[in-house]
Design a protein around this motif. Structure first.
Motif, PDB file in Angstrom:
ATOM      1  N   ALA A   1       0.837  -1.207   0.000  1.00 21.18           N
ATOM      2  CA  ALA A   1       0.000   0.000   0.000  1.00 21.18           C
ATOM      3  C   ALA A   1       0.872   1.257   0.000  1.00 21.18           C
ATOM      4  N   ARG A   2       1.956   1.197   0.771  1.00 21.84           N
ATOM      5  CA  ARG A   2       2.873   2.337   0.790  1.00 21.84           C
ATOM      6  C   ARG A   2       3.527   2.519  -0.574  1.00 21.84           C
ATOM      7  N   GLN A   3       3.924   1.416  -1.205  1.00 18.38           N
ATOM      8  CA  GLN A   3       4.535   1.505  -2.539  1.00 18.38           C
ATOM      9  C   GLN A   3       3.551   2.099  -3.550  1.00 18.38           C
ATOM     10  N   LEU A   4       2.266   1.801  -3.385  1.00 13.15           N
ATOM     11  CA  LEU A   4       1.269   2.369  -4.279  1.00 13.15           C
ATOM     12  C   LEU A   4       1.160   3.873  -4.076  1.00 13.15           C
ATOM     13  N   ARG A   5       1.145   4.311  -2.820  1.00  5.36           N
ATOM     14  CA  ARG A   5       1.071   5.756  -2.543  1.00  5.36           C
ATOM     15  C   ARG A   5       2.292   6.477  -3.126  1.00  5.36           C
ATOM     16  N   LEU A   6       3.446   5.851  -2.991  1.00  2.00           N
ATOM     17  CA  LEU A   6       4.668   6.433  -3.541  1.00  2.00           C
ATOM     18  C   LEU A   6       4.599   6.507  -5.063  1.00  2.00           C
ATOM     19  N   ALA A   7       4.085   5.468  -5.697  1.00  2.00           N
ATOM     20  CA  ALA A   7       3.941   5.455  -7.155  1.00  2.00           C
ATOM     21  C   ALA A   7       2.961   6.531  -7.616  1.00  2.00           C
ATOM     22  N   GLU A   8       1.910   6.748  -6.828  1.00  2.00           N
ATOM     23  CA  GLU A   8       0.945   7.803  -7.168  1.00  2.00           C
ATOM     24  C   GLU A   8       1.595   9.182  -7.088  1.00  2.00           C
ATOM     25  N   ARG A   9       2.397   9.386  -6.057  1.00  2.00           N
ATOM     26  CA  ARG A   9       3.115  10.662  -5.913  1.00  2.00           C
ATOM     27  C   ARG A   9       4.086  10.865  -7.068  1.00  2.00           C
ATOM     28  N   ARG A  10       4.799   9.825  -7.428  1.00  2.00           N
ATOM     29  CA  ARG A  10       5.762   9.936  -8.518  1.00  2.00           C
ATOM     30  C   ARG A  10       5.069  10.194  -9.851  1.00  2.00           C
ATOM     31  N   MET A  11       3.887   9.657  -9.983  1.00  2.00           N
ATOM     32  CA  MET A  11       3.101   9.932 -11.192  1.00  2.00           C
ATOM     33  C   MET A  11       2.726  11.408 -11.249  1.00  2.00           C
ATOM     34  N   GLU A  12       2.358  11.976 -10.101  1.00  2.00           N
ATOM     35  CA  GLU A  12       2.014  13.399 -10.038  1.00  2.00           C
ATOM     36  C   GLU A  12       3.216  14.285 -10.397  1.00  2.00           C
ATOM     37  N   LEU A  13       4.389  13.883  -9.909  1.00  2.00           N
ATOM     38  CA  LEU A  13       5.584  14.691 -10.123  1.00  2.00           C
ATOM     39  C   LEU A  13       6.200  14.496 -11.500  1.00  2.00           C
ATOM     40  N   ALA A  14       5.808  13.429 -12.196  1.00  2.00           N
ATOM     41  CA  ALA A  14       6.419  13.127 -13.494  1.00  2.00           C
ATOM     42  C   ALA A  14       6.211  14.236 -14.513  1.00  2.00           C
TER      43      ALA A  14
END
Length: 327
Positions: free
Chosen positions: A123-136
């Motif tokens: 779940a934490r990895q998913l939240r991190l991936a979502e953040r990285r998607m926003e910053l991409a």
């Protein structure tokens, strides 16, 4: 016999002699049978190496001053030879993803969570991936800024004004890549770290320099900087950004444009209004930088700043900008 007082002698060969000098051969064995062995021992000892060929000597504490000079000089000579007068310095996280990469990582993390919804780590990895998607999105901003700077001045092959980054992946790669894609020269200042580091593939060969000392790398970031642009980043980006702002705050260097890309990100990273409120900085210090959301907005702001300041960018046939020469 030739009269040397009235007839100039024939010029000698520049490197060869008709008769060898005594030291061109070792002591003969018939004079001392052990001479050759002792000579070999002498010549193989590190003390006999020329200093610039003796790596162990160059890495002693006592020769640190020499290494500092070399760390500065090699990059300086390379930049001079390429006729680099100014740089737009771009900082940014090594972890900033290309949008397509971020999208794939998000899909993979979403799939993993769907398979194990109770796993807190996933779940934490998913939240991190979502953040990285926003910053991409900021990877694309850096890439577009690289293109704009690359096309500025006398054309893509003119290195008077170039993009300069730390030469690594992520946000740095994006800016170098944009310049590369329009055929412009672009610089990267790598640093030797405990673990192997590779330069990104978009830096111009001959303009990628590897430093041992962070201090000398920082010097070269600032020496030709006509502006600093900070994409979202972590410790490294903050280190370079606040170091530059401190130099400008104290007027150790003349102020220059400083643009922070992504206002929401940077306001979460540090609260400049709080720093003013508690007296840690003065209101005028907050005027040393501004925010932008797009490459076009940042580039237009940089040019407007210089026009207002009466300083020059190396564009077209403009008069050379000299503000940074004393740095």
């Amino acid at each position: 016999m030739t009269d040397h007082r009235s007839i100039p002698p024939k010029p000698p060969h520049p490197t060869q002699r008709e008769k060898p000098l005594p030291w061109e051969h070792p002591k003969p064995r018939d004079e001392d049978a052990d001479a050759a062995k002792r000579i070999a021992t002498i010549m193989e000892h590190p003390a006999y190496r020329e200093p610039d060929h003796d790596v162990d000597f160059l890495h002693r504490d006592a020769t640190r001053g020499v290494r500092l000079q070399l760390d500065y000089l090699k990059a300086e000579q390379g930049l001079v030879e390429h006729q680099v007068h100014q740089s737009i310095v771009v900082f940014g996280s090594t972890r900033l993803r290309e949008p397509e990469t971020a999208k794939r990582e998000l899909a993979k993390a979403s799939h993993a969570v769907a398979q194990a919804p109770e796993d807190a780590s996933l779940a934490r990895q998913l939240r991190l991936a979502e953040r990285r998607m926003e910053l991409a999105q900021y990877y694309d901003v850096g890439r577009e800024l690289g293109r704009l700077v690359g096309m500025a001045g006398g054309g893509p092959k003119n290195s008077s004004l170039i993009v300069m980054t730390g030469g690594g992946p992520g946000g740095m790669e994006a800016a170098n890549r944009g310049a590369y894609e329009v055929g412009a020269q672009t610089a990267g200042l790598n640093i030797t770290l405990a673990h192997e580091q590779y330069p990104n593939p978009y830096v111009t060969p001959g303009l990628c320099f590897r430093f041992h000392y962070f201090a000398l790398r920082k010097l070269h970031f600032m020496k030709r900087a006509a502006a600093i642009v900070a994409l979202p980043g972590g410790f490294g980006t903050l280190d370079e950004l606040f170091g530059a702002l401190t130099l400008m705050q104290t007027r150790k260097v003349p102020p220059m444009p400083v643009v922070l890309i992504g206002e929401a990100y940077w306001r979460n990273v540090f609260d400049v209004d709080y720093l003013i409120e508690v007296g840690s900085i003065d209101p005028e210090d907050a005027e040393l930088f501004w925010y932008a959301e797009s490459a076009a907005e940042a580039w237009a702001g940089i040019k407007a700043w210089h026009q207002s300041n009466g300083s020059w960018l190396f564009e077209s046939d403009d008069t050379p900008w000299t503000q940074g020469e004393a740095r």
